[in-house]
Design a protein around this motif. Sequence first.
Motif, short mmCIF file in Angstrom:
data_model
loop_
_atom_site.label_atom_id
_atom_site.label_comp_id
_atom_site.label_asym_id
_atom_site.label_seq_id
_atom_site.Cartn_x
_atom_site.Cartn_y
_atom_site.Cartn_z
N THR A 551 0.83 -1.21 0.00
CA THR A 551 0.00 0.00 0.00
C THR A 551 0.86 1.26 0.00
OG1 THR A 551 -1.64 -1.24 1.28
CG2 THR A 551 -1.93 1.15 1.13
N LEU A 552 1.97 1.22 0.73
CA LEU A 552 2.88 2.36 0.74
C LEU A 552 3.39 2.65 -0.67
CD1 LEU A 552 5.28 2.31 3.85
CD2 LEU A 552 4.10 4.28 2.90
N ASN A 553 3.77 1.61 -1.37
CA ASN A 553 4.24 1.79 -2.74
C ASN A 553 3.15 2.36 -3.64
OD1 ASN A 553 6.28 1.27 -4.95
ND2 ASN A 553 4.58 -0.02 -5.66
N GLU A 554 1.92 1.90 -3.43
CA GLU A 554 0.81 2.43 -4.22
C GLU A 554 0.63 3.92 -3.98
OE1 GLU A 554 -2.49 0.04 -3.09
OE2 GLU A 554 -1.83 -1.74 -4.22
N TRP A 555 0.71 4.33 -2.72
CA TRP A 555 0.60 5.76 -2.40
C TRP A 555 1.72 6.54 -3.08
CZ3 TRP A 555 -1.87 8.57 2.07
CH2 TRP A 555 -3.08 7.98 2.43
N ILE A 556 2.93 5.99 -3.03
CA ILE A 556 4.07 6.68 -3.65
C ILE A 556 3.86 6.81 -5.16
CG2 ILE A 556 6.54 6.50 -4.17
CD1 ILE A 556 6.85 5.13 -1.41
N GLU A 557 3.39 5.76 -5.79
CA GLU A 557 3.16 5.80 -7.23
C GLU A 557 2.01 6.73 -7.60
OE1 GLU A 557 2.86 1.57 -8.21
OE2 GLU A 557 4.81 1.75 -9.19
N GLN A 558 1.12 7.00 -6.64
CA GLN A 558 0.02 7.92 -6.86
C GLN A 558 0.41 9.38 -6.59
OE1 GLN A 558 -3.05 6.37 -4.31
NE2 GLN A 558 -3.24 4.46 -5.51
N GLY A 559 1.71 9.59 -6.31
CA GLY A 559 2.20 10.96 -6.14
C GLY A 559 2.34 11.44 -4.72
N ALA A 560 2.33 10.53 -3.74
CA ALA A 560 2.42 10.94 -2.33
C ALA A 560 3.75 11.61 -2.04
CB ALA A 560 2.25 9.72 -1.43
N ILE A 561 3.71 12.55 -1.10
CA ILE A 561 4.93 13.15 -0.55
C ILE A 561 5.25 12.44 0.75
CG2 ILE A 561 6.03 15.26 0.26
CD1 ILE A 561 4.04 16.87 -1.36
N ILE A 562 6.51 12.05 0.91
CA ILE A 562 6.97 11.35 2.12
C ILE A 562 7.68 12.36 3.02
CG2 ILE A 562 8.36 9.46 3.03
CD1 ILE A 562 8.29 8.29 0.13
#
Length: 612
Positions: A551-562
Amino acid sequence: MKLDVTNSPFNTEQAEQINTLLSSLTPTQKVWLSGFISASIEQEPLQTSNNIQEKDGVAQSYSTESSTVAKRPITLLYGSETGNAQGLAELFHKRLIDLDFDVDLKAMDAFKPKNLKKVEDLLIITSTQGEGDPPDNAVELYEYIHGRKAPKLDGKRFSVLALGDETYEFFCQTGRDFDDKLSELGAERLYDRIDCDVDYEEDAEKWMANVVHALNEETSSTAQSEVLVSEGVESEQQQKYSKAHPYYAEVLENINLNGRGSNKETRHIELALDDFNDTYEVGDCLAILPQNDPKLVEALIERLPFDAETLIQINEAGDKLSLQESLSEYFEISKLTKSLINHAVTLFNNDDLTEKAQQEDWIKTYIEGRDLIDLIEDFPPKTIEADQLYQLLRKLPVREYSISSSYEFEPDEVHITVGAVRYESHGRERSGVCSVQLAERVEPGETIPIYIKHNPNFKFPKNNDTPVIMIGPGTGVAPYRAYLQEREALELKGNTWLFFGEQHFTTDFLYQTEWQNWYEDGYLEKFNIAFSRDTDEKVYVQHEMLKESQTLNEWIEQGAIIYVCGDEKHMAKDVHQTLITILQREQQLSEDEAEDYLRALKRDKRYQRDVY
């Protein structure tokens, strides 16, 4: 320091007036006055050729010749983590433009390394992180010039301003590395590197003025480097509150967030901002001008051969304070540095210290966990004078804490979350200067001196289109509380994910009720917690991240800022490695490819860290 009428061109009345004025000025004001007088002299047509002198280490140029050589283009690069280097670079850029130089300002990660061979004059302002590491936005350029593809730089000129903290072993290491490598590649130093401690303003002004002088000397320009100093002071005065002019904020609340039986003490402090007339943003810091522990000051004075009320010199300008006041509010006394030990060798005249200090490894080991009292007890000074203390001690640094409130939500207040630092070392109880001052000696109704420290490299979106992943164990959760307050004020729901960790659920769940309310109301979409001491096997935030790998990877691929906030030495490195592992696992990347992926996220401001 006083003006002596017998060896000056002034009469008695003028000398008295000058001495009265000088006694009332701060060191910064004296620097400004020196620059103003020099600039006014330069405007008078007294000479027709260059007459170059140096005053207090700052170049002074008295020239009436016109420019005869074309100015070379300047590339000004900064490597910055918390904004200090960036702020200085932006200020210097404005000054150079005002002086009609052709200058291009860029963050190091916005500069293409292969263009290094195209620069003519290169100016670098950079900080150092942790154990001598470059700031995140300087890593790519740093690695490039130290790699096999680095070009020869013959005919190029450069100068480096290095920012650091003398309490760290690798003081100003990144700046030193840039300086050494650029020279090794064939570039010529335009002006020697200056290494700045945490109280960097005066040294930075000196570097800027001397760099401009060096540039002027090459072009026979009449541009006034002295103007830079006065502009620096003016710029500081335009900022309503600063280190030189703090705001005294009333303490509204000072609460221990930890429950009974906790191993920790975390203070939630609320301060009033009545008539503050300034704003702050999520991600900014609150700077506090601290005071040393009165008990530590008293114990130190007992070991010194001076009375507490003795007036002592505190700087080269000759300003004086009582010994009591200077040790309480002006000098740092709770930490030792390599530089302090070397100065003590000269001032103490202690043979044992002189012998031991010849060994670098001994200094490194000795200063760890010791303070000035330890040094004086272990190596009693034989010859030190009261007015020599300023040569031994550095100024007491301000303390910066991530703001844990939102201006949108609480415009008349500012909150901080502070962990009290207490430990035992070398047979004595020790404590953090500011954290324990706040925990033990600051009550509601009292005031403390503060100012806002903006952090341009830790900024949050104010829309609901960008997913946000927040990772912050312990007090590292502070800016995320501020962000959730802001989202509530702006009525932005969802697209937020918090990873929080501490020791025990029952005693250390900081702001537990607030997180639960935000989760229930939809402002916080996902919430992972890790309490390391509640299970036989310690569980930290990075373990929770791995559990949520897909799920973390999905968020990152959706443009999330960490976002990562907290301890740099362990937590931030572990979190970074965990992100590498997740990218390898979910995107089938090699370790190098995953590193490149995170590097690209940093360049795009999608991986931001506030670590300390």
